[in-house]
Scaffold this active site. Structure first.
Site, PDB file in Angstrom:
ATOM      1  N   HIS A 135      18.616  43.735  14.402  1.00  0.00           N
ATOM      2  CA  HIS A 135      20.057  44.574  14.720  1.00  0.00           C
ATOM      3  C   HIS A 135      19.564  45.865  14.583  1.00  0.00           C
ATOM      4  O   HIS A 135      20.209  46.982  15.007  1.00  0.00           O
ATOM      5  CB  HIS A 135      21.166  44.179  14.077  1.00  0.00           C
ATOM      6  N   GLU A 148      16.676  38.082  11.068  1.00  0.00           N
ATOM      7  CA  GLU A 148      18.108  38.417  12.237  1.00  0.00           C
ATOM      8  C   GLU A 148      18.515  39.472  11.866  1.00  0.00           C
ATOM      9  O   GLU A 148      19.151  40.214  13.000  1.00  0.00           O
ATOM     10  CB  GLU A 148      18.865  37.231  11.682  1.00  0.00           C
ATOM     11  N   LYS A 186      25.306  34.418  14.650  1.00  0.00           N
ATOM     12  CA  LYS A 186      25.814  35.660  14.617  1.00  0.00           C
ATOM     13  C   LYS A 186      25.945  36.412  15.937  1.00  0.00           C
ATOM     14  O   LYS A 186      26.932  37.139  16.164  1.00  0.00           O
ATOM     15  CB  LYS A 186      24.894  36.442  13.825  1.00  0.00           C
TER      16      LYS A 186
END
Length: 331
Positions: free
Chosen positions: A198, A194, A124
């Site tokens: 962010h 994950e 990503k």
């Protein structure tokens, strides 16, 4: 890597959490690919005749590792041991990139091992792909064809943007918006971490260090919703490398519902640009709401693995992205 073109590709999956298990089930009915190898952090399983997916999943969920399955082996260096034992044409790296250097470190293991074949990931982060770019020449010299950013986004939506861009003289913006619904976040612990990385106030190291209880507490505070904006997503560098637009023109954001399998919103990519006649317009490509995250990640990953195998047979080695090559449908 030697494989009769009429024989199914021998495929391995590294990582056997929610994504790895979904990938294994997706492969089960395929005729052009055969799952022969899987590994998790505590063990691995290799069977040249094809892996019994139900047995592997049962061993992982009930005993903690595929190494406990029939023909499995327990190992604390499972990837290294599996590379050395199995005859595998290509691997899907269904691994969490935690820490952010993990995928590059695994790639170095493959380079050092002498193994030759195809690797595909669903990375990503832009910075993770940048690390792989530094290994491009090493991959080529090692005889490895590496397909990076080949999941849903980056991956499927990046490729759609690359195709849609052909209508325009110049690209003004590529906006990717995703909706993900997960009935049980614990089946995708690494993926959720994950995503948490962010969020404002978090990073990869902080998210990786969170206990399951801390993740659950955070999700309680947000009612299971992760709202993500202006994410560091490799769609940007992939489209930039393809010469389509500058990375600053690409934005990625979305909503993850960790308590409901229904998508909170439709996943789509909108490409806006100017045509050669001077008209400003947009194309939008939308994924069906009934398609799951697993289907939209694993399907493209194996499509790109098949495409990568074709490149490998032509002598093309090194690093490629989902914006460089069209995936091949796996029958």
């Amino acid at each position: 890597m030697e494989n009769n073109s009429l024989a199914p590709l021998r495929v391995g999956i590294l990582g056997f959490g929610g994504l790895g298990q979904a990938a294994a089930r997706l492969l089960a009915p395929k005729q052009e690919m055969k799952l022969v190898a899987v590994a998790d952090r505590h063990g691995y399983l290799y069977d040249a005749d094809g892996i019994d997916v139900d047995n592997a999943v049962q061993a992982y969920t009930q005993q903690g590792s595929v190494g406990k399955a029939k023909k499995g082996q327990m190992s604390e260096q499972s990837i290294e041991d599996l590379i050395g034992e199995g005859e595998v044409d290509g691997y899907f790296l269904a691994l969490p990139n935690l820490p952010n250097t993990f995928m590059a470190d695994v790639t170095r293991q493959f380079i050092a091992s002498g193994w030759q074949g195809v690797l595909v990931d669903a990375l990503k982060r832009t910075s993770a792909v940048e690390q792989l770019i530094t290994l491009r020449e090493d991959l080529a010299q090692a005889g490895i064809t590496y397909m990076t950013g080949c999941g849903a986004t980056p991956g499927l939506l990046t490729a759609a943007a690359a195709i849609a861009s052909q209508s325009f003289q110049e690209i003004h913006q590529v906006k990717i918006t995703f909706g993900v619904g997960i009935a049980n976040w614990e089946a995708y612990r690494a993926t959720i971490r994950e995503d948490i990385a962010h969020m404002p106030g978090y990073n990869v190291d902080k998210a990786q260090a969170m206990t399951d209880a801390e993740v659950a507490a955070l999700l309680d505070q947000t009612n299971g919703i992760l709202a993500l904006e202006d994410m560091e997503h490799a769609d940007d560098i992939m489209l930039e490398l393809a010469g389509i637009c500058h990375r600053d023109q690409v934005t990625v954001g979305g909503v993850v519902d960790t308590r409901n399998p229904k998508k909170p919103l439709s996943t789509h990519v909108k490409i806006t640009g100017r045509t050669f006649e001077g008209k400003i317009s947009s194309h939008t490509f939308t994924l069906g709401d009934e398609t799951s995250m697993a289907a939209n990640v694993c399907g493209p990953a194996f499509g790109y693995l098949k495409a990568g195998y074709g490149l490998h047979r032509q002598g093309l080695k090194g690093l490629f992205t989902a914006a460089d090559v069209m995936p091949k449908f796996v029958r």
